[in-house]
Design an enzyme around this catalytic site. Structure first.
Site, PDB file in Angstrom:
ATOM      1  N   GLU A 128      -8.822  -8.254  -7.357  1.00  0.00           N
ATOM      2  CA  GLU A 128      -7.357  -8.147  -7.483  1.00  0.00           C
ATOM      3  C   GLU A 128      -6.858  -6.732  -7.187  1.00  0.00           C
ATOM      4  OE1 GLU A 128      -4.919 -10.741  -8.452  1.00  0.00           O
ATOM      5  OE2 GLU A 128      -3.895  -9.093  -7.446  1.00  0.00           O
ATOM      6  N   GLY A 186      -0.956  14.629  -5.357  1.00  0.00           N
ATOM      7  CA  GLY A 186      -2.112  13.724  -5.508  1.00  0.00           C
ATOM      8  C   GLY A 186      -1.855  12.323  -4.970  1.00  0.00           C
ATOM      9  N   LYS A 204      -5.673  -3.894   3.592  1.00  0.00           N
ATOM     10  CA  LYS A 204      -5.041  -4.711   2.540  1.00  0.00           C
ATOM     11  C   LYS A 204      -4.447  -6.000   3.108  1.00  0.00           C
ATOM     12  CE  LYS A 204      -4.083  -0.860  -0.543  1.00  0.00           C
ATOM     13  NZ  LYS A 204      -3.130   0.245  -0.780  1.00  0.00           N
TER      14      LYS A 204
END
Ligand SMILES: NC(=O)c1ccc[n+]([C@@H]2O[C@H](COP(=O)([O-])OP(=O)(O)OC[C@H]3O[C@@H](n4cnc5c(N)ncnc54)[C@H](OP(=O)(O)O)[C@@H]3O)[C@@H](O)[C@H]2O)c1
Length: 429
Positions: A128, A186, A204
């Site tokens: 997931e 970041g 993805k």
């Protein structure tokens, strides 16, 4: 208390630390977490300071021995990379251990083989967190959409590029300034290519499309990919004036002939479309399915806590299936007509170019577009300065191959001073 379930964690970085925080503080969460034992944690460097308290007796640099520990029945891989986790996950599956991973780069390359190995060994592999971090999207698609036929999944699946494009739009930062800021906060790696070139989004959408359309994972080279580094602040501004936001979108769209159109590229999104309002590092995916209609998933696509939330929910789902096993299905491509080549995609385009400010220049470009079957919705001359004029063009729906041949002719012509950008436009609604 029922059966204890031993878990091995491979990786104790951003995501792994979030996983430990949840596993070591189970009260108030799903009851099944209380039967989970964190047997050990593998890291690369034992001497590194850690943000979570974990005794040295449970830390190791030897991931393989930890996986082989007979007390371990679920292996969580959050170490990143491709070849090392591939070997470790293979070993875990061969030993009959369930696997949870957040690793889209690995799955997009070796997923199909690992799914088959999991099936052969009657264990599960869950992922997931590999798509949109903390947003539950894969399991809802598998379970809650079971009665539906999905027609499209279109989304913002990379937070770094969305952060950069949002800062360009909201604060007029140049691309390089917004990227440097994303790196200092970041959000972007020192080497940002996987994000800004669209590779992460490509991985993805490969995984998301296979779940949405119940198909084996596509090869990555079947997915057209274009990144955001050519987007100029001027494009963002013109897009806003025309009523659009520029977003890096990933597309998985079923065609009427059954083929699937997979692609990742910057896109002009109409301001009335919900994806235009997904800002900063957030992710969102809009699913169209029959008969449910349109559903949007929205939330944090990365970060230690959100991603760990998805990882641990996979662990809980495995625990649930250990109690009440169900046969897990591996997708097979039965009568699947294949993927749509990018040249056959039909879309509107936004074009920006600099032309020599000569008489008949607009007619010249209009004729070339017309000769290639590209019909124009609008053509506007912006900021004429000196001998160059900037033209901003919006087309009607056009086949990509016709647009490319028109642009090839434009690039060769004498009226063109500089070709700037061609960005596809998302239909409204
Ligand atoms: N960060 C996110 O928001 C996010 C979101 C979605 C998915 N993911 C995915 O989650 C995975 C982990 O990401 P992350 O951001 O948590 O990475 P990270 O902060 O770089 O952490 C990686 C961890 O793996 C350990 N490690 C590396 N090589 C190892 C080896 N050979 N054996 C044992 N341990 C090893 C490192 O050990 P040391 O600490 O000793 O160096 C570190 O603890 C990646 O696949 C990433 O794509 C991350």
């Amino acid at each position: 208390m029922g059966q204890r379930i031993g878990v091995a964690l491979i990786g104790l970085g951003t995501v792994g630390s979030g996983v430990v925080q949840i596993l070591e503080d189970a009260v108030g969460r799903d009851m099944r977490l209380q039967s989970v034992d964190l047997v050990g944690v593998a890291v690369r460097d034992l001497s590194k300071p850690r943000t979570v308290a974990i005794g040295s007796d449970r830390l190791t640099e030897d991931a393989l021995t930890l996986i082989e520990n007979p007390e371990v029945s679920i292996v969580i891989e959050v170490m990143g990379g491709v070849e090392k986790p591939y070997a470790l996950i293979r070993r875990a599956l061969e030993l009959g251990k369930h696997v949870v991973t957040a690793n889209k780069a690995l799955l997009a390359r070796h997923g199909q083989e690992l799914f088959a190995l999991a099936k052969a060994n009657r264990v599960q592999i869950r992922y997931e967190a590999a798509v949109c971090g903390g947003i539950p999207v894969l399991q809802p698609l598998q379970q809650c959409f079971g009665a539906n036929r999905v027609t499209s999944a279109i989304g913002i699946v990379n937070g770094t590029t969305n952060y950069i494009l949002t800062q360009m739009a909201d604060r007029s930062l140049a691309y390089t300034e917004a990227l440097a800021e994303a790196q200092s906060l970041g959000y972007a790696e020192a080497d940002p290519r996987a994000d800004v070139d669209g590779n992460d989004a490509q991985e993805k959408i490969a995984i998301l499309s296979s779940i949405a359309f119940r198909l084996p994972l596509p090869e990555l080279d079947q997915i057209y990919r274009e990144g955001i580094s050519a987007i100029a602040l001027g494009d963002v501004r013109y897009a806003q004036q025309l009523g659009f936001a520029i977003k890096l979108l990933a597309f998985a769209v079923r065609q009427s002939d059954g083929r699937i159109d997979l692609r990742v590229h910057p896109t002009l999104v109409p301001l009335e479309h919900p994806l235009s309002r997904v800002d900063g590092a957030f992710n969102a995916v809009v699913i169209e399915a029959d008969p449910v209609g349109q559903i949007m998933f929205y939330g944090p696509g990365a970060g230690g806590g959100p991603t760990a939330s998805a990882v641990v929910s996979d662990v809980i789902n495995i625990c649930a299936e250990l109690a009440y096993p169900v046969q897990s299905a591996v997708a097979e491509a039965i009568d699947f007509p294949g993927y749509l080549p990018i040249g056959e995609v039909r879309t509107r385009f936004y074009i920006r170019l600099k032309a020599f400010d000569l008489p008949g220049v607009i007619g010249h470009f209009g004729r070339i577009f017309g000769d290639h079957g590209v019909s124009l919705e609008s053509i506007v001359q912006k900021n004429p300065h000196g001998e160059a004029a900037e033209l901003v063009i919006i087309t009607h729906n056009v086949q990509e191959s016709q647009m490319r041949s028109a642009l090839d002719e434009i690039r060769e012509g004498t009226y063109l001073k500089e070709f700037c950008t061609a960005i596809r436009v998302l239909p409204e609604g």
